[in-house]
Motif scaffolding. Structure first.
Motif, PDB file in Angstrom:
ATOM      1  N   PHE A  26      60.840  10.077 -29.050  1.00  0.00           N
ATOM      2  CA  PHE A  26      59.641  10.126 -28.218  1.00  0.00           C
ATOM      3  C   PHE A  26      58.683   8.941 -28.396  1.00  0.00           C
ATOM      4  N   ALA A  56      54.971   2.778 -39.361  1.00  0.00           N
ATOM      5  CA  ALA A  56      54.615   3.778 -38.345  1.00  0.00           C
ATOM      6  C   ALA A  56      55.741   4.048 -37.349  1.00  0.00           C
ATOM      7  N   ALA A  79      59.057   5.428 -35.586  1.00  0.00           N
ATOM      8  CA  ALA A  79      59.808   6.688 -35.672  1.00  0.00           C
ATOM      9  C   ALA A  79      61.282   6.306 -35.817  1.00  0.00           C
ATOM     10  N   VAL A  80      61.748   6.319 -37.053  1.00  0.00           N
ATOM     11  CA  VAL A  80      63.103   5.843 -37.343  1.00  0.00           C
ATOM     12  C   VAL A  80      64.081   7.018 -37.247  1.00  0.00           C
ATOM     13  N   THR A 116      52.072   3.869 -29.770  1.00  0.00           N
ATOM     14  CA  THR A 116      50.602   3.910 -29.682  1.00  0.00           C
ATOM     15  C   THR A 116      49.987   3.657 -31.061  1.00  0.00           C
ATOM     16  N   ARG A 117      50.485   4.390 -32.053  1.00  0.00           N
ATOM     17  CA  ARG A 117      49.932   4.282 -33.406  1.00  0.00           C
ATOM     18  C   ARG A 117      50.010   2.850 -33.922  1.00  0.00           C
ATOM     19  N   ASN A 173      51.261  13.449 -40.208  1.00  0.00           N
ATOM     20  CA  ASN A 173      50.748  13.861 -38.890  1.00  0.00           C
ATOM     21  C   ASN A 173      51.656  14.896 -38.247  1.00  0.00           C
ATOM     22  N   ILE A 221      56.260   5.869 -28.507  1.00  0.00           N
ATOM     23  CA  ILE A 221      56.054   4.722 -27.605  1.00  0.00           C
ATOM     24  C   ILE A 221      55.220   3.622 -28.264  1.00  0.00           C
ATOM     25  N   LYS A 258      54.617  10.440 -42.303  1.00  0.00           N
ATOM     26  CA  LYS A 258      55.465  11.639 -42.303  1.00  0.00           C
ATOM     27  C   LYS A 258      55.103  12.433 -41.057  1.00  0.00           C
ATOM     28  N   LEU A 259      56.076  12.640 -40.204  1.00  0.00           N
ATOM     29  CA  LEU A 259      55.844  13.403 -38.976  1.00  0.00           C
ATOM     30  C   LEU A 259      56.509  14.764 -39.087  1.00  0.00           C
TER      31      LEU A 259
HETATM   32  O1  PAZ Z   1      54.416   5.807 -31.517  1.00  0.00           O
HETATM   33  P1  PAZ Z   1      53.522   6.984 -31.293  1.00  0.00           P
HETATM   34  O2  PAZ Z   1      52.080   6.625 -31.393  1.00  0.00           O
HETATM   35  O3  PAZ Z   1      53.882   7.701 -30.035  1.00  0.00           O
HETATM   36  O4  PAZ Z   1      53.833   8.008 -32.498  1.00  0.00           O
HETATM   37  C1  PAZ Z   1      53.439   7.670 -33.805  1.00  0.00           C
HETATM   38  C2  PAZ Z   1      54.311   8.388 -34.850  1.00  0.00           C
HETATM   39  C3  PAZ Z   1      54.144   9.890 -34.723  1.00  0.00           C
HETATM   40  C4  PAZ Z   1      55.773   8.009 -34.630  1.00  0.00           C
HETATM   41  C5  PAZ Z   1      53.834   7.912 -36.257  1.00  0.00           C
HETATM   42  O5  PAZ Z   1      52.529   8.310 -36.465  1.00  0.00           O
HETATM   43  C6  PAZ Z   1      54.728   8.502 -37.345  1.00  0.00           C
HETATM   44  O6  PAZ Z   1      54.519   9.566 -37.839  1.00  0.00           O
HETATM   45  N1  PAZ Z   1      55.785   7.745 -37.736  1.00  0.00           N
HETATM   46  C7  PAZ Z   1      56.760   8.169 -38.713  1.00  0.00           C
HETATM   47  C8  PAZ Z   1      57.689   9.181 -38.111  1.00  0.00           C
HETATM   48  C9  PAZ Z   1      58.699   9.698 -39.132  1.00  0.00           C
HETATM   49  O7  PAZ Z   1      58.414  10.654 -39.878  1.00  0.00           O
HETATM   50  O8  PAZ Z   1      59.764   9.100 -39.168  1.00  0.00           O
END
Ligand code: PAZ
Length: 306
Positions: A54, A172, A174-175, A58-59, A252, A56, A225-226
């Motif tokens: 998902f 940041a 999303a891997v 933004t972060r 988050n 894009i 951490k998402l």
């Molecule tokens: O790119 P975005 O703004 O739509 O989302 C940001 C995010 C949620 C990918 C970032 O804040 C994050 O948590 N990155 C790590 C994701 C992970 O746990 O792999």
């Protein structure tokens, strides 16, 4: 030792990264490596199909602007065609719609459209962008696949390691968590005539351990951490920091990520950052404020950082 994916990086990209780091080393500038956007997982070497996510960017792109405001140089490692600093606010503008309306003031209208979406001063944005370019404060390099991401992360981290504690890593992106290893991937397009497609995806190797111990051991390292289940967030963030011994995890929840994050530091301190009606800013501004203070303390060798 070079990473197994290092062959995926062009000489031109390596030189750009090296020159950027060299320039800022000479000027004793803080440099932040930001990763942003989602990685893809190809299913075939000649890729027709791939798995995406998902994100894009933004972060990452917003954070880059706030780091630049704090005079950091930003090495922006991002997914191709995801949001980029200074350009992000124009991403969704429907230029064709405006032009098709035969609108003589299209550019003015264009800016109004955006101003109604987000509160910003266009002149200021242009000025900040120009200033960042003139001072060489931003370098954009992009990836698409998870393999290209690994190669860029590895190379960039080793490059900034020469800056020692002036380097900050802000992961940041999303891997992808699961992938098809290169040696298990079919060369050509998977045929639908073969019936059901059953994928055997392997867990993606985690890079934070290597990054921390080998690639840039003195850098201040921030991971994200998402989660979607709020009850898991803090526990998983704590586990991550215990495992990798890095400086900070930002937790988050998918749905609330634009107005609430938890910042967990290696000394156990937890900071809850949230936006409400009184706070007229983006959450990234608050995150970056917080991190720059922590990075400053880290550089000063405050006792909690050992
Ligand atoms: O790119 P975005 O703004 O739509 O989302 C940001 C995010 C949620 C990918 C970032 O804040 C994050 O948590 N990155 C790590 C994701 C992970 O746990 O792999």
């Amino acid at each position: 030792m070079e990473h197994e994916y290092s062959g995926l990086l062009s000489q031109e990209t390596k030189e750009k990264i090296d020159n950027f780091v060299k320039f800022h080393k000479q000027n004793n500038t803080n440099v932040v490596l930001i990763t942003s956007g989602g990685t893809t997982v190809p299913l075939e070497h000649n890729t027709v199909r791939f798995i995406d996510n998902f994100s894009i960017g933004t972060r990452g792109s917003a954070s880059a602007e706030y780091f630049i405001q704090k005079s950091y140089a930003v090495l922006f490692v991002h997914r191709r065609r995801s949001l980029r600093p200074f350009e992000r606010k124009f991403h969704n503008v429907n230029l064709l719609k405006l032009i098709n309306k035969n609108e003589p003031n299209a550019p003015t209208e264009l800016f109004k459209v955006n101003q109604s979406l987000i509160n910003f001063n266009f002149d200021q944005l242009l000025e900040s962008h120009q200033d960042a370019v003139e001072k060489n404060l931003i370098l954009n390099v992009d990836f698409i696949t998870v393999f290209e991401y690994f190669a860029l992360l590895d190379y960039s981290c080793r490059a900034i390691s020469s800056l020692e504690k002036n380097a900050l890593v802000y992961l940041a992106a999303a891997v992808s968590d699961f992938y098809v290893p290169l040696n298990e991937m079919p060369e050509h397009k998977i045929q639908s005539s073969d019936g059901n497609l059953v994928l055997d995806l392997k867990p993606v190797p985690k890079m934070v351990g290597k990054l921390r111990s080998e690639w840039c051991p003195k850098a201040y390292v921030v991971t994200f951490k998402l989660e979607t289940d709020p009850s898991l967030l803090l526990t998983k963030a704590k586990k991550s920091i215990e495992k990798y011994q890095h400086n900070c995890v930002i937790g988050n929840i998918l749905e609330q990520r634009k107005n609430n994050v938890l910042i967990l530091e290696s000394n156990g301190k937890v900071t809850d950052i949230y936006l409400n009606e009184e706070k007229h800013c983006e959450i990234e501004e608050m995150i970056i404020d917080h991190l720059c203070t922590e990075h400053f303390l880290y550089k000063k060798n405050q006792p909690s950082y050992g």
